[in-house]
Design an enzyme around this catalytic site. Structure first.
Site, short mmCIF file in Angstrom:
data_model
loop_
_atom_site.label_atom_id
_atom_site.label_comp_id
_atom_site.label_asym_id
_atom_site.label_seq_id
_atom_site.Cartn_x
_atom_site.Cartn_y
_atom_site.Cartn_z
N GLU A 162 -6.14 7.26 -1.48
CA GLU A 162 -6.27 6.10 -0.70
C GLU A 162 -7.06 4.94 -1.41
O GLU A 162 -6.86 3.81 -1.33
CB GLU A 162 -6.94 6.27 0.30
CG GLU A 162 -6.01 7.51 1.32
CD GLU A 162 -4.66 6.99 1.80
OE1 GLU A 162 -4.35 5.98 1.48
OE2 GLU A 162 -3.90 7.68 2.15
N HIS B 37 0.88 -1.10 -0.03
CA HIS B 37 0.05 0.15 -0.05
C HIS B 37 0.87 1.41 0.07
O HIS B 37 0.90 2.10 -0.94
CB HIS B 37 -0.86 0.03 1.32
CG HIS B 37 -1.71 1.14 1.39
ND1 HIS B 37 -3.24 1.01 0.88
CD2 HIS B 37 -1.54 2.50 1.71
CE1 HIS B 37 -3.60 2.32 1.24
NE2 HIS B 37 -2.79 3.13 1.76
N GLU B 38 1.82 1.31 1.06
CA GLU B 38 2.55 2.48 1.12
C GLU B 38 3.52 2.58 -0.09
O GLU B 38 3.72 3.86 -0.54
CB GLU B 38 3.49 2.46 2.34
CG GLU B 38 2.39 2.38 3.62
CD GLU B 38 1.40 3.30 3.75
OE1 GLU B 38 1.30 4.41 2.97
OE2 GLU B 38 0.49 3.07 4.56
N1 BES Z 1 -1.81 8.13 3.83
C1 BES Z 1 -2.09 6.96 4.96
C2 BES Z 1 -1.82 7.51 6.50
C3 BES Z 1 -2.67 8.21 6.99
C4 BES Z 1 -3.85 7.87 7.64
C5 BES Z 1 -2.37 9.69 7.37
C6 BES Z 1 -4.70 8.67 8.16
C7 BES Z 1 -3.09 10.61 7.74
C8 BES Z 1 -4.36 10.04 8.35
C9 BES Z 1 -1.34 5.58 4.79
O1 BES Z 1 -1.24 5.59 3.27
C10 BES Z 1 -2.48 4.64 5.13
O2 BES Z 1 -3.43 4.47 4.36
N2 BES Z 1 -2.30 3.88 6.46
C11 BES Z 1 -3.06 3.05 6.96
C12 BES Z 1 -2.65 1.60 6.60
C13 BES Z 1 -2.74 1.24 5.17
C14 BES Z 1 -2.09 0.02 5.01
C15 BES Z 1 -4.22 1.06 4.96
C16 BES Z 1 -3.25 3.37 8.15
O3 BES Z 1 -2.30 4.04 8.78
O4 BES Z 1 -4.21 2.82 8.98
ZN ZN Z 2 -2.81 5.14 2.01
#
Ligand code: BES
Ligand code: ZN
Length: 890
Positions: A336, A313-314
């Site tokens: 996302e 994902h990242e």
């Molecule tokens: N860009 C997000 C991180 C994020 C989440 C920043 C909420 C600010 C607020 C990252 O790509 C992400 O989606 N992270 C998820 C895990 C992912 C594998 C679904 C998370 O942090 O829950």
């Molecule tokens: Zn994300």
């Protein structure tokens, strides 16, 4: 800026409405930042010296940018040789700083030179401090709107610029940032060294990152990209799995996107405290430890999948998000949704054993559940404030976004879709895009109406219910052309299957308002002859005729549709007869999910769902059991009565005992992950729900063994047996759990044990668990979800709720940013009017960040549960009665 907005902005009035109160004007645009930070970890402060090269598009005397919780000591604006010191006014409400000079600033280039100081906060956002044992770390988390807490900046995704970061830190510490390390020099003060990082490519401010402290890194190299997996020294030995997966993923993406990873190096850093799961900072992905560091030999199938998917994902964001970024947060799904769709592709190709199609379906189901509430929102929704923006990080953006993309990909074919993605990336690289930009390119490349399909799914709230009625009929077909003139008058009898497909918006409680909303729904129908035919539903009703008389039809081939289906009773009966043999596993699960939703909505009887479960169990599979497990739990906590609890448990034991007997309790070394997961699921159902004495005894023995030596129990099984034992456990066992926690060796072991605490029962033990959850022994990053889990446990929810209310100050102290939302989700598990009103009242008085819509959704969900109980309780009683009566006759 999108062309429409540009035109609109010629008129001052409309432009200011579009910009919104807190948006920055586009009169000054940044091009490059050079920032030198000096964090003081001991004093929990930092200072910064910043040069921003900007372009001034309109003459004026002031420049507005973002800043929050910062003090600006000095700001100078230079144009050519003309230097002017600016007057600075800070507005805490809008988180903006206004720099004003006395002489007019001309159109053209200018430089802002700003000295500032700030605090290293302990709230896990902005520039924050994390203490572990005797060490300290300074870490950044900027998405969505917190870069402004670390340096004055144009903190909106559209203002892309290049960044040049320098860090002056203590000699014992090191630092990681977006750029590669260019130089590491002694000083300037004694005991310090200064690290200079290379200039980044153009990117948004929310992707800037810094981490300072003691890190150790494992190193590798993929297609000339240096890769490091870094963490605190304790986790140094746990980086192998993540490194291996990163290699696989990077290679896959370089090929898939047709654009080589564009950021020079990649650091992946596990941090002692991290609010979210992980964050895609450009070339410096930040992580919570449990999702990155797992033991190579003994870690569960689920952990492997989670580590892989989060990495995928990242890393995918480096193209979908970092290289091409949504223009504004209303289109967060372009980041996302696309990343959540993309993350499964490398797993699908490289790790068949994980069945990621089912994992995707699970997420789709989560989205469908929320999207059937009236308080859902369209994927693209208007957002202005930071609070609004935070609230966008929800299952609609992630999971509905991904589901729509998957549906459309399947509609045009994966290779065509890949070419579309490639064109989109090339066209907008290092820039921003809107939804329209995305689907215009995709439609052009594919030659199919992706724009028309996506527009409705993205801008309308809710989901379609497609009802299916298939009838076999013999129609009169004339064979004029091919049979010749002589025979043309002879009508022939040819059998066909006539299918009527109807769409309408689906609501969780079954109320089907006369809603005029329609979608363009791609529906693929699989029929008894093994063929599939695809159709695009455009109107309320569509007729499809298929040659031949089909014994059954299934209207969601490969289960990639974002809609619910309901079959006419006869069609469902025919389908049930072949569900275990002719449908693929994802198709089977999607049918079960849809039937469960229809039961909740009062459109099917609980008995037919349980019958269906009995049928699919003939071919037991972990993913299938996993998919209906929640349904069985809800039945246990809300439909079952004192009078028929025994009878329900009897049915559960009968159904699941034989399945467990088939695979036994002990995992053989060659056993598949699938069988391990199935065992864990069956033990969970038998032990926690059916309270099967034998399962409880065996689980408790294994739990004790685990506490002594966690590595001696199969890790896929560990979580289940710990929970089953806790579910039946005494105060003595709880103490054993708590005492063992500091002895655990990996983040996974700590997590499994901590999460199982939510299963202990009785006011005394629950109180003890909650006190532990809010104590300093639990990290802030973990506390809200642990508390929410206790609240979500039906056996404890009333007591937990009272406890949380009376200890709110302790609970609140553990909440950072919008993490309190999880507790609101937990409160959504009530199923009675009294608690519903209390929940509403309490969270109205104690407002949690970004939780307003979730609170509404949870109130709606509780109401839906109440209706569900009223509708299905008697039907369950009857079904159980008939079943047990039937069995006693056999
Ligand atoms: N860009 C997000 C991180 C994020 C989440 C920043 C909420 C600010 C607020 C990252 O790509 C992400 O989606 N992270 C998820 C895990 C992912 C594998 C679904 C998370 O942090 O829950
Ligand atoms: Zn994300």
């Amino acid at each position: 800026m999108h062309i429409l907005q540009k035109l609109a902005c010629n008129s001052f009035l409309i432009c200011s409405v579009l910009a919104g109160a807190q948006r920055l004007p586009h009169t000054v645009v940044p091009e490059h930042y050079a920032i030198a930070f000096t964090p003081d970890l001991a004093g929990a402060t930092f200072s910064g010296d910043e040069l921003i090269r900007v372009k001034i598009n309109r003459p004026g005397k002031s420049i507005i940018l973002n800043a929050a919780e910062l003090q600006i000591q000095k700001a100078v604006i230079t144009q050519g040789l003309h230097e002017q010191e600016a007057h600075v006014s800070l507005d805490t409400e809008s988180e903006q700083a206004k720099l004003t000079v006395s002489g007019e600033l001309a159109v053209g280039p200018a430089t802002l030179h700003i000295h500032f100081t700030g605090i290293l906060n302990e709230k896990l956002h902005g520039f924050y401090l994390s203490k572990t044992g005797s060490r300290r770390y300074a870490i950044t988390q900027f998405e969505p709107t917190d870069a402004r807490r670390a340096f004055p900046c144009f903190d909106e995704p559209e203002f892309k610029a290049t960044f040049n970061i320098t860090l002056t830190i203590d000699n014992g510490d090191t630092a990681i940032s977006n750029g590669s390390l260019l130089s590491d020099t002694v000083g300037p003060a004694p005991g310090e060294h200064t690290l200079r990082f290379s200039t980044t490519p153009r990117m948004s401010t929310y992707l800037v990152a810094m981490a300072v402290g003691r890190f150790q890194c494992a190193r590798g190299n993929v297609s000339n990209i240096p890769v490091r997996i870094c963490g605190t020294p304790e986790n140094d030995h746990l980086a192998k799995v993540a490194m291996r997966y990163t290699f696989e993923i990077l290679q896959y993406y370089n090929h898939y996107y047709g654009i080589k990873y564009p950021y020079g190096k990649l650091d992946i850093v596990g941090l002692p405290e991290f609010a979210g799961g992980a964050m895609e900072n450009t070339a410096a992905i930040f992580y919570r430890e449990s999702l990155l560091f797992i033991d190579e030999k003994n870690s569960s199938v689920e952990s492997h999948l989670a580590v892989f998917l989060v990495l995928a994902h990242e890393i995918s964001h480096h193209w979908l998000g970092n290289l091409v970024t949504m223009q504004w947060w209303d289109n967060l799904w372009l980041n996302e949704g696309l990343a959540s769709w993309m993350e499964r592709k490398p797993a699908q190709e490289l790790h068949h054993e994980w069945n990621v199609a089912l994992d995707a379906l699970n997420d789709t189901n989560t989205a469908l559940q929320i999207d059937s509430l009236r308080d859902t929102h369209p994927i693209r929704a208007k957002v202005e404030t930071s609070d609004d923006i935070h609230a966008m990080f929800d299952p609609i953006t992630y999971d509905k976004g991904a589901a729509i993309i998957r549906m459309v990909e399947s509609y045009v074919g994966p290779e065509t879709f890949r070419r579309g993605i490639n064109t989109y990336l090339r066209k907008f690289q290092f820039r921003n895009a809107t939804a329209e930009d995305f689907w215009t390119v995709m439609s052009q490349v594919s030659g199919r109406p992706i724009d028309r399909i996506m527009r409705r799914f993205v801008s309308q709230p809710g989901e379609p219910l497609v009802t299916v009625k298939a009838e076999c009929s013999t129609t009169k077909a004339r064979s004029i052309e091919d049979q010749g003139a002589q025979q043309s008058m002879l009508a022939q009898q040819r059998p066909s299957t006539d299918i009527t497909l109807t769409q309408q918006r689906f609501f969780h409680d079954g109320d089907m308002d006369n809603n005029s909303q329609l979608w363009l729904v791609p529906v693929c129908i699989k029929t008894g002859d093994g063929e599939t035919s695809c159709h695009l539903l455009q109107h309320r009703q569509t007729f499809v005729r298929i040659a031949g008389c089909m014994p059954w039809v299934f209207a969601n081939t490969n289960a990639v549709g974002y809609f619910r289906t309901q079959y006419a009773p006869d069609n469902l009966k025919m389908l049930a007869a072949v569900v275990a043999t002719r449908l693929s596993t994802p198709e089977r699960v999607s049918l079960l999910n849809d039937e469960a939703a229809l039961v909740t909505a009062g459109k099917e009887k609980i008995g037919s769902l349980l019958d269906l479960i009995s049928v699919v169990n003939k071919k037991p599979q972990a993913d299938i059991v996993e998919s209906y497990r929640r349904t069985l739990e809800v039945i246990d906590s809300h439909l079952v009565t004192v009078g028929n609890r025994e009878s329900y448990h009897l049915w559960l034991r009968k159904t699941f005992h034989s399945l467990l007997a088939q695979i036994g309790w002990t995992a053989s070394p060659q056993e598949s992950g699938e069988t391990r997961s199935l065992r864990a699921n069956l033990i969970g159902i038998l032990g926690k729900l059916a309270q099967d004495p034998e399962t409880v005894t065996k689980s408790t023995a294994l739990a004790h063994q685990y506490l002594q030596d966690p590595a001696s129990v199969d890790s896929t099984l560990a979580r289940s047996v710990l929970q089953v034992a806790a579910r039946a456990g005494s105060a003595a066992l709880l103490n054993d759990y708590l005492k063992a926690l500091p002895q655990m060796n990996t983040p996974e072991e700590v997590g499994d044990l901590q999460q199982s605490l939510a299963e202990f029962r009785g006011p005394e033990l629950v109180g003890q668990v909650l006190s532990f959850d809010v104590s300093s022994e639990v990290r802030d990053q973990d506390a809200p979800s642990l508390i929410a889990a206790v609240l979500a446990n039906p056996a404890n929810q009333d007591f937990a709720w009272q406890w949380i209310k009376t200890h709110w100050e302790d609970v609140e102290r553990k909440i950072t940013g919008s993490s309190g939302v999880q507790i609101v989700y937990g409160a959504g598990r009530f199923c009675d009017a009294g608690h519903r009103d209390e929940v509403q009242e309490f969270f109205t008085q104690h407002k949690l960040l970004s939780s307003e819509r979730v609170l509404k959704q949870m109130i709606e969900r509780i109401n839906s549960c109440i209706k569900y109980r009223d509708r299905q309780q008697d039907k369950l009683a009857l079904w159980l009665y008939e079943h047990n009566a039937m069995d006693s006759k056999q």
